[in-house]
Scaffold this motif. Structure first.
Motif, PDB file in Angstrom:
ATOM      1  N   LEU A   4     -18.313  88.570 -39.128  1.00 54.88           N
ATOM      2  CA  LEU A   4     -19.086  89.229 -40.386  1.00 54.88           C
ATOM      3  C   LEU A   4     -18.553  90.455 -40.774  1.00 54.88           C
ATOM      4  O   LEU A   4     -18.553  91.619 -40.067  1.00 54.88           O
ATOM      5  N   LEU A   5     -17.945  90.493 -41.905  1.00 58.94           N
ATOM      6  CA  LEU A   5     -17.425  91.745 -42.208  1.00 58.94           C
ATOM      7  C   LEU A   5     -18.534  92.173 -43.515  1.00 58.94           C
ATOM      8  O   LEU A   5     -18.637  91.581 -44.755  1.00 58.94           O
ATOM      9  N   VAL A   6     -19.240  93.315 -43.432  1.00 56.47           N
ATOM     10  CA  VAL A   6     -20.116  93.934 -44.319  1.00 56.47           C
ATOM     11  C   VAL A   6     -19.446  95.172 -45.036  1.00 56.47           C
ATOM     12  O   VAL A   6     -19.376  96.055 -44.578  1.00 56.47           O
ATOM     13  N   GLU A   7     -19.109  95.029 -46.320  1.00 58.74           N
ATOM     14  CA  GLU A   7     -18.484  96.063 -46.992  1.00 58.74           C
ATOM     15  C   GLU A   7     -18.708  95.814 -48.345  1.00 58.74           C
ATOM     16  O   GLU A   7     -18.432  94.752 -49.118  1.00 58.74           O
ATOM     17  N   ASP A   8     -19.131  97.026 -49.019  1.00 59.09           N
ATOM     18  CA  ASP A   8     -19.341  96.826 -50.482  1.00 59.09           C
ATOM     19  C   ASP A   8     -18.041  97.131 -51.435  1.00 59.09           C
ATOM     20  O   ASP A   8     -17.961  96.780 -52.540  1.00 59.09           O
ATOM     21  N   SER A   9     -17.025  97.730 -50.688  1.00 58.32           N
ATOM     22  CA  SER A   9     -15.846  97.915 -51.770  1.00 58.32           C
ATOM     23  C   SER A   9     -14.700  96.843 -51.575  1.00 58.32           C
ATOM     24  O   SER A   9     -14.482  96.455 -50.603  1.00 58.32           O
ATOM     25  N   ALA A  10     -14.380  96.359 -52.868  1.00 57.46           N
ATOM     26  CA  ALA A  10     -13.748  95.229 -52.713  1.00 57.46           C
ATOM     27  C   ALA A  10     -12.243  95.469 -52.147  1.00 57.46           C
ATOM     28  O   ALA A  10     -11.815  94.423 -51.433  1.00 57.46           O
ATOM     29  N   THR A  11     -11.887  96.573 -52.522  1.00 58.25           N
ATOM     30  CA  THR A  11     -10.436  96.860 -51.922  1.00 58.25           C
ATOM     31  C   THR A  11     -10.405  96.898 -50.359  1.00 58.25           C
ATOM     32  O   THR A  11      -9.609  96.413 -49.791  1.00 58.25           O
ATOM     33  N   LEU A  12     -11.467  97.537 -49.651  1.00 59.92           N
ATOM     34  CA  LEU A  12     -11.674  97.582 -48.248  1.00 59.92           C
ATOM     35  C   LEU A  12     -11.764  96.244 -47.871  1.00 59.92           C
ATOM     36  O   LEU A  12     -11.138  95.750 -46.772  1.00 59.92           O
ATOM     37  N   ARG A  13     -12.802  95.279 -48.497  1.00 61.43           N
ATOM     38  CA  ARG A  13     -13.030  93.949 -48.210  1.00 61.43           C
ATOM     39  C   ARG A  13     -11.642  93.224 -48.016  1.00 61.43           C
ATOM     40  O   ARG A  13     -11.628  92.454 -46.989  1.00 61.43           O
ATOM     41  N   HIS A  14     -10.919  93.226 -48.982  1.00 59.39           N
ATOM     42  CA  HIS A  14      -9.718  92.486 -48.957  1.00 59.39           C
ATOM     43  C   HIS A  14      -8.719  93.093 -47.859  1.00 59.39           C
ATOM     44  O   HIS A  14      -8.234  91.940 -47.098  1.00 59.39           O
TER      45      HIS A  14
END
Length: 430
Positions: A4-14
């Motif tokens: 599970l990746l919990v990240e609010d930044s779309a760039t870092l999520r990708h």
């Protein structure tokens, strides 16, 4: 693994999602701490990579809630953050994190960290599996691989509670291999162990319901609990066990009973569990086993556990009903009635051992008719009749004689005296 990746930044999520995929794992995405908590309610995961700085619940707060919710189930959590002060490290570990990475994180580093946590998770799973196996082994007798005495008692107590809750019959069988010491002395202990293994499996083959419980009670003695089983059912099971043992054809040339291994079986059935307990049931089965041995061994002996006597108390006086109920309800199956009609219906349906009639319910023409009915009706003719009053003076005795009642109880007696008098009356009548 499911990570599970919990990240609010779309760039870092990708970027992090691609890292997880390249490392050979399946990414699950949450854009906030709140979304992560919702996802975890229905989706099992193997690892969490958590951003610390997020709107709403931050990574530390989310992790604390996850740890609280998962309780004893551990999932590795890796924090990824731009905060690199010592205080941030301390807060992250105290919040429940297992590792702390500073942005930007390269693919090689995140891959290595995932692999390290994966190894720890694998060790945890192996340890959990070993604990499960050890727990299973601790429940079994090492020789026969059936339940040991401790586990049998725990499981049997659960079944007893169910029988008590649903008011269902329950039976127990005590099984003892006849002249087993002679067998051991003649054939040797290895042969004795092999014999007990075969006997336990033969008994097990006769138990076909999931609720039936078999345990080794000690030495050559076995115990079986049969929920929802009356005395006839217990006898059928015990007879099938005897037949199964006969089919084994294990030679016992030094047995005074038979040339093959046999067993004596004692059974006890409790039709009404109220007022009884599991230990009493087992003791009654043990007593029945003794009778089977005394009768010649290689046989079954099943008895019902004696239940409490039933007393029907009938009167219009609520104070008398309360007084007698307080004295008797812990020692008898106590029924109460407030009218002549109710008393007669209960007596006919349940044929109590003793019917206690208050003077308020018999000191009328209807009361006299009630006594006549109770004396003439076949289902109640064997019930003892007793008259209860404030005092057993001549007037009351005369009333009792008119109604053909020979027993009297003074309501004013102390509880122990009243109880002893009633017990004596019932025992004398028996």
């Amino acid at each position: 693994m499911k990570i599970l990746l919990v990240e609010d930044s779309a760039t870092l999520r990708h970027a992090m999602r691609n890292y997880i995929l390249e490392a050979g794992h399946e990414p699950l995405i949450a854009r906030s701490g709140e979304e992560a908590l919702q996802l975890l309610e229905n989706t099992p995961v193997d690892m969490i990579i958590m951003d610390v700085e997020m709107p709403g619940l931050n990574g530390f707060e989310t992790t604390r809630l996850i740890r609280e919710w998962l309780a004893g189930h551990w999932i590795p959590i890796i924090f990824v953050t731009g905060l690199n002060e010592d205080e941030n490290y301390r807060e992250g570990i105290e919040a429940g994190g297992d590792d702390y990475l500073i942005k930007p994180v390269s693919f090689m580093i995140i891959k290595a960290k995932i692999r390290a946590m994966e190894r720890i998770a694998e060790m945890r799973d192996q340890l959990n599996q070993l604990n499960v196996e050890l727990e299973a082994l601790s429940q079994l007798d090492s020789l026969t691989q059936i339940y040991n005495r401790r586990t049998f008692n725990d499981l049997a107590q659960q079944q007893w509670s169910l029988a008590k809750r649903h008011q269902q019959p329950i039976s127990a069988l005590m099984i003892d291999v006849d002249h087993f010491k002679l067998f051991n002395d003649h054939y040797g202990h290895p042969a004795g162990d092999a014999c007990l293994k075969k006997v336990s499996q033969a008994i097990k083959s006769c138990l076909h319901r999931s609720g039936d419980i078999l345990g080794r009670y000690g030495g050559e003695e076995f115990v079986v609990l049969l929920p929802e089983t009356d005395a006839k059912g217990a006898m059928r099971v015990s007879q099938s066990i005897g037949e199964a043992l006969a089919q084994l054809q294990i030679r016992h040339d030094v047995s005074p009973t038979d040339s093959y291994v046999t067993a004596s079986i004692g059974g006890a059935t409790c039709l009404r569990t109220t007022g009884h307990d599991l230990e009493e049931l087992i003791k009654n089965a043990d007593r029945a086993l003794y009778k089977a041995k005394r009768a010649g061994r290689n046989r079954s002996w099943v008895e019902e556990v004696a239940t409490h006597k039933t007393i029907l108390l009938a009167d219009t006086d609520q104070e008398l009903l309360r007084h007698f109920s307080g004295c008797l309800q812990a020692h008898f199956n106590l029924l109460t009635a407030e009218t002549q009609r109710e008393c007669l219906e209960l007596a006919i349906e349940l044929h109590p051992d003793l019917i206690l009639l208050g003077s308020g319910i018999v000191d009328t023409q209807a009361g006299a008719e009630l006594c006549n009915w109770l004396a003439r009706t076949p289902k109640t003719a064997n019930s003892l009749l007793a008259l209860v009053s404030e005092q057993t003076d001549d007037k009351i005795k005369t009333l009792g004689q008119t109604l053909n009642i020979d027993h009297f109880f003074d309501k004013s007696l102390s509880a122990p005296t009243l109880l002893n008098n009633i017990v004596k009356l019932l025992n004398d009548a028996h």
